[in-house]
Write a protein that holds these residues in place. Structure first.
Motif, short mmCIF file in Angstrom:
data_model
loop_
_atom_site.label_atom_id
_atom_site.label_comp_id
_atom_site.label_asym_id
_atom_site.label_seq_id
_atom_site.Cartn_x
_atom_site.Cartn_y
_atom_site.Cartn_z
N ALA A 1 0.86 -1.17 0.15
CA ALA A 1 -0.12 -0.10 -0.02
C ALA A 1 0.85 1.30 0.05
CB ALA A 1 -0.89 -0.06 1.14
N GLU A 2 0.31 2.33 -0.72
CA GLU A 2 0.91 3.38 -0.69
C GLU A 2 0.65 4.44 0.44
OE1 GLU A 2 0.84 5.45 -5.04
OE2 GLU A 2 -0.45 3.66 -5.17
N THR A 3 1.87 4.97 0.94
CA THR A 3 1.77 5.91 2.08
C THR A 3 2.07 7.30 1.75
OG1 THR A 3 4.03 5.92 3.01
CG2 THR A 3 2.59 3.94 3.63
N ILE A 4 1.39 8.27 2.59
CA ILE A 4 1.66 9.49 2.24
C ILE A 4 3.03 9.86 2.19
CG2 ILE A 4 1.48 10.42 4.71
CD1 ILE A 4 -0.09 12.05 1.55
N GLU A 5 3.64 9.41 2.98
CA GLU A 5 5.50 9.71 3.10
C GLU A 5 6.16 9.10 1.76
OE1 GLU A 5 3.82 7.64 5.65
OE2 GLU A 5 3.78 9.14 7.06
N THR A 6 5.72 7.94 1.03
CA THR A 6 6.36 7.53 0.10
C THR A 6 5.76 8.53 -1.01
OG1 THR A 6 4.53 5.76 -0.36
CG2 THR A 6 6.63 5.37 0.59
N VAL A 7 4.37 8.53 -1.08
CA VAL A 7 3.95 9.70 -2.04
C VAL A 7 4.62 11.16 -2.06
CG1 VAL A 7 1.67 10.66 -2.97
CG2 VAL A 7 1.81 8.30 -2.47
N ALA A 8 4.87 11.73 -0.89
CA ALA A 8 5.24 12.75 -0.70
C ALA A 8 6.77 12.83 -1.31
CB ALA A 8 5.44 13.29 0.95
N ARG A 9 7.57 11.85 -0.74
CA ARG A 9 8.85 11.60 -1.19
C ARG A 9 9.02 11.52 -2.83
NH1 ARG A 9 10.10 7.09 0.83
NH2 ARG A 9 10.17 5.89 -0.97
N THR A 10 8.30 10.77 -3.47
CA THR A 10 8.30 10.26 -5.02
C THR A 10 7.49 11.48 -5.53
OG1 THR A 10 6.46 8.99 -4.95
CG2 THR A 10 8.82 7.99 -4.73
N ARG A 11 6.66 12.09 -5.13
CA ARG A 11 5.79 13.05 -5.55
C ARG A 11 4.67 12.54 -6.70
NH1 ARG A 11 7.64 19.04 -5.36
NH2 ARG A 11 8.85 19.08 -3.56
N ALA A 12 4.54 11.16 -6.65
CA ALA A 12 3.68 10.22 -7.52
C ALA A 12 2.94 9.54 -6.77
CB ALA A 12 4.65 9.56 -8.31
N VAL A 13 1.64 9.11 -7.27
CA VAL A 13 0.68 8.09 -6.55
C VAL A 13 0.07 7.47 -7.95
CG1 VAL A 13 -1.33 9.84 -6.60
CG2 VAL A 13 -1.31 8.03 -5.05
N THR A 14 -0.31 6.48 -7.55
CA THR A 14 -0.83 5.48 -8.62
C THR A 14 -2.35 5.71 -8.75
OG1 THR A 14 -1.52 3.53 -6.96
CG2 THR A 14 0.75 3.36 -8.25
N ALA A 15 -2.90 5.62 -9.59
CA ALA A 15 -4.20 5.92 -10.25
C ALA A 15 -4.98 4.94 -9.56
CB ALA A 15 -4.71 5.86 -11.70
N ALA A 16 -4.37 3.94 -9.31
CA ALA A 16 -5.42 2.80 -8.74
C ALA A 16 -5.51 2.99 -7.27
CB ALA A 16 -4.56 1.31 -8.75
N ALA A 17 -4.59 3.60 -6.63
CA ALA A 17 -4.67 3.89 -5.22
C ALA A 17 -5.49 5.01 -5.16
CB ALA A 17 -3.29 4.44 -4.55
N VAL A 18 -5.76 6.05 -5.81
CA VAL A 18 -6.64 7.05 -5.66
C VAL A 18 -8.08 6.56 -5.85
CG1 VAL A 18 -7.46 9.44 -6.96
CG2 VAL A 18 -4.93 8.89 -6.51
N LEU A 19 -8.39 5.98 -7.09
CA LEU A 19 -9.38 5.25 -7.21
C LEU A 19 -9.89 4.45 -6.36
CD1 LEU A 19 -9.10 4.87 -11.21
CD2 LEU A 19 -10.24 6.69 -10.23
N GLN A 20 -9.14 3.47 -5.72
CA GLN A 20 -9.69 2.81 -4.82
C GLN A 20 -9.59 3.41 -3.26
OE1 GLN A 20 -6.93 -0.80 -5.21
NE2 GLN A 20 -7.58 -1.06 -7.26
N GLN A 21 -9.37 4.51 -3.25
CA GLN A 21 -9.32 5.41 -1.83
C GLN A 21 -8.43 4.65 -0.89
OE1 GLN A 21 -13.50 5.91 -1.06
NE2 GLN A 21 -13.55 7.61 -2.72
N GLN A 22 -7.25 4.43 -1.22
CA GLN A 22 -6.29 3.67 -0.44
C GLN A 22 -5.31 4.90 0.22
OE1 GLN A 22 -4.51 0.98 -3.04
NE2 GLN A 22 -5.87 -0.66 -2.73
N ILE A 23 -5.52 6.11 -0.17
CA ILE A 23 -4.54 7.24 0.25
C ILE A 23 -5.26 8.46 0.39
CG2 ILE A 23 -3.55 7.74 -2.11
CD1 ILE A 23 -0.79 7.85 -0.32
N ASP A 24 -4.84 9.12 1.53
CA ASP A 24 -5.65 10.26 1.81
C ASP A 24 -4.55 11.41 1.67
OD1 ASP A 24 -6.93 12.65 2.85
OD2 ASP A 24 -7.11 11.75 4.80
N LEU A 25 -4.84 12.27 0.45
CA LEU A 25 -3.87 13.19 0.08
C LEU A 25 -3.76 14.30 0.74
CD1 LEU A 25 -3.86 12.35 -3.67
CD2 LEU A 25 -1.87 11.78 -2.20
N ARG A 26 -4.72 14.60 1.72
CA ARG A 26 -4.88 16.01 2.28
C ARG A 26 -3.72 16.29 3.09
NH1 ARG A 26 -10.30 14.93 5.79
NH2 ARG A 26 -9.42 13.00 5.81
N ALA A 27 -2.87 15.25 3.36
CA ALA A 27 -1.50 15.81 4.19
C ALA A 27 -0.49 15.84 3.20
CB ALA A 27 -1.19 14.51 5.24
#
Length: 83
Positions: free
Chosen positions: A3-29
């Motif tokens: 699972a993608e975490t906000i820390e890994t997304v913040a570090r890479t500045r990228a998130v998978t479309a699947a994680a967004v569509l499956q609501q696996q990550i909260d990008l408010r932070a």
């Protein structure tokens, strides 16, 4: 795939479309203004997946800047900017 975490997304500045569509990550932070949404899908489904994720993010203050194919493996990136 883990699972993608906000820390890994913040570090890479990228998130998978699947994680967004499956609501696996909260990008408010998410601490940055720009974000790449990466869509890996077979055939022509990657454009549908990237744009669906961009639509989903538009409801929470993000706007689509550009969509581009990177590499020969048909990976699409939807570049987003927080309003």
């Amino acid at each position: 795939m883990p699972a993608e975490t906000i820390e890994t997304v913040a570090r890479t500045r990228a998130v998978t479309a699947a994680a967004v569509l499956q609501q696996q990550i909260d990008l408010r932070a998410y601490p940055h203004r720009h974000l790449a949404v990466v869509a890996y899908a077979a055939g022509g489904d990657s454009i549908s997946q990237a744009l669906a994720a961009a639509d989903h993010l538009s409801y929470s203050g993000w706007e689509l800047v550009n969509v581009t194919q990177i590499g020969s493996n048909k990976t699409l990136h939807a570049f987003m900017r927080r309003r």
